[in-house]
Design a protein around this motif. Structure first.
Motif, PDB file in Angstrom:
ATOM      1  N   TRP A   1      35.511  39.685  30.419  1.00 59.07           N
ATOM      2  CA  TRP A   1      36.962  39.865  30.511  1.00 59.07           C
ATOM      3  C   TRP A   1      37.232  40.974  31.516  1.00 59.07           C
ATOM      4  O   TRP A   1      36.691  42.066  31.397  1.00 59.07           O
ATOM      5  CB  TRP A   1      37.542  40.213  29.138  1.00 59.07           C
ATOM      6  N   LEU A   2      38.065  40.690  32.509  1.00 62.12           N
ATOM      7  CA  LEU A   2      38.327  41.630  33.591  1.00 62.12           C
ATOM      8  C   LEU A   2      39.691  42.300  33.428  1.00 62.12           C
ATOM      9  O   LEU A   2      40.703  41.625  33.223  1.00 62.12           O
ATOM     10  CB  LEU A   2      38.290  40.900  34.938  1.00 62.12           C
ATOM     11  N   THR A   3      39.711  43.617  33.553  1.00 65.97           N
ATOM     12  CA  THR A   3      40.970  44.363  33.548  1.00 65.97           C
ATOM     13  C   THR A   3      41.624  44.213  34.918  1.00 65.97           C
ATOM     14  O   THR A   3      41.002  43.723  35.872  1.00 65.97           O
ATOM     15  CB  THR A   3      40.714  45.856  33.270  1.00 65.97           C
ATOM     16  N   LEU A   4      42.869  44.656  35.045  1.00 66.04           N
ATOM     17  CA  LEU A   4      43.544  44.578  36.345  1.00 66.04           C
ATOM     18  C   LEU A   4      42.778  45.328  37.439  1.00 66.04           C
ATOM     19  O   LEU A   4      42.577  44.767  38.527  1.00 66.04           O
ATOM     20  CB  LEU A   4      44.986  45.060  36.237  1.00 66.04           C
ATOM     21  N   PRO A   5      42.311  46.571  37.194  1.00 64.70           N
ATOM     22  CA  PRO A   5      41.527  47.234  38.246  1.00 64.70           C
ATOM     23  C   PRO A   5      40.255  46.454  38.622  1.00 64.70           C
ATOM     24  O   PRO A   5      39.877  46.397  39.794  1.00 64.70           O
ATOM     25  CB  PRO A   5      41.177  48.601  37.646  1.00 64.70           C
TER      26      PRO A   5
ATOM     27  N   GLU B   1      39.243  44.796  42.291  1.00 67.86           N
ATOM     28  CA  GLU B   1      37.926  44.973  42.919  1.00 67.86           C
ATOM     29  C   GLU B   1      37.261  43.627  43.207  1.00 67.86           C
ATOM     30  O   GLU B   1      36.733  43.407  44.291  1.00 67.86           O
ATOM     31  CB  GLU B   1      37.041  45.823  42.015  1.00 67.86           C
ATOM     32  N   GLN B   2      37.292  42.715  42.244  1.00 63.91           N
ATOM     33  CA  GLN B   2      36.615  41.415  42.374  1.00 63.91           C
ATOM     34  C   GLN B   2      37.246  40.562  43.470  1.00 63.91           C
ATOM     35  O   GLN B   2      36.555  39.895  44.223  1.00 63.91           O
ATOM     36  CB  GLN B   2      36.656  40.672  41.040  1.00 63.91           C
TER      37      GLN B   2
ATOM     38  N   LEU C   1      46.793  45.544  43.937  1.00 62.90           N
ATOM     39  CA  LEU C   1      47.282  45.399  42.567  1.00 62.90           C
ATOM     40  C   LEU C   1      48.562  44.560  42.550  1.00 62.90           C
ATOM     41  O   LEU C   1      48.734  43.701  41.688  1.00 62.90           O
ATOM     42  CB  LEU C   1      47.518  46.768  41.924  1.00 62.90           C
ATOM     43  N   GLY C   2      49.419  44.766  43.516  1.00 64.41           N
ATOM     44  CA  GLY C   2      50.655  43.987  43.601  1.00 64.41           C
ATOM     45  C   GLY C   2      50.374  42.499  43.768  1.00 64.41           C
ATOM     46  O   GLY C   2      51.027  41.654  43.144  1.00 64.41           O
TER      47      GLY C   2
ATOM     48  N   LYS D   1      43.632  41.751  29.932  1.00 64.63           N
ATOM     49  CA  LYS D   1      42.417  41.277  30.604  1.00 64.63           C
ATOM     50  C   LYS D   1      42.540  39.793  30.919  1.00 64.63           C
ATOM     51  O   LYS D   1      43.282  39.064  30.264  1.00 64.63           O
ATOM     52  CB  LYS D   1      41.186  41.499  29.721  1.00 64.63           C
ATOM     53  N   VAL D   2      41.759  39.365  31.905  1.00 68.27           N
ATOM     54  CA  VAL D   2      41.710  37.979  32.342  1.00 68.27           C
ATOM     55  C   VAL D   2      40.257  37.504  32.225  1.00 68.27           C
ATOM     56  O   VAL D   2      39.341  38.219  32.640  1.00 68.27           O
ATOM     57  CB  VAL D   2      42.185  37.854  33.816  1.00 68.27           C
TER      58      VAL D   2
END
Length: 113
Positions: A10-14, A18-19, A24-25, A46-47
């Protein structure tokens, strides 16, 4: 049949920034426009990493998310459906999307309304 959800990081916005190499926008716009979908897990938005193909959102995800939302699914419900094996499809819908079986997944998703 295996009924366990597809294992995913699960990936956070930060981490998404990075990925994908996007700002961020731009990541927020991808979420707003349903190219990606996420939910709060452990108190943090998370995504699922399986929603990405390399550094881009899986191209067939957006239309599928829209079909599921039209069927009345909330974000948590549609994420759970995408990650869980489906008897009609034979595998988890996200795995079928990754394999190029978009029409089949959307047909099953539309029948859930």
């Amino acid at each position: 049949m295996n009924t366990a959800p597809v294992p995913t990081e699960w990936l956070t916005l930060p981490e998404l920034v990075e990925q994908t190499g996007e700002s961020l926008g731009r990541v927020r716009r991808l979420l707003d426009e349903k190219h990606l979908v996420g939910s709060k897990r452990d108190g943090v938005f998370k995504v699922p990493a399986v929603f990405l193909q390399g550094d881009r959102p899986l191209s067939s995800l957006r239309g599928t998310v829209i079909v599921l939302q039209d069927a009345g699914f909330g974000d948590d419900e549609l994420i759970d459906w995408l990650l869980s094996p489906d008897d009609t499809i034979g595998i988890a819908p996200i795995e079928a999307l990754q394999a190029g079986r978009k029409s089949e997944v959307r047909r099953v998703a539309a029948s859930l309304a």
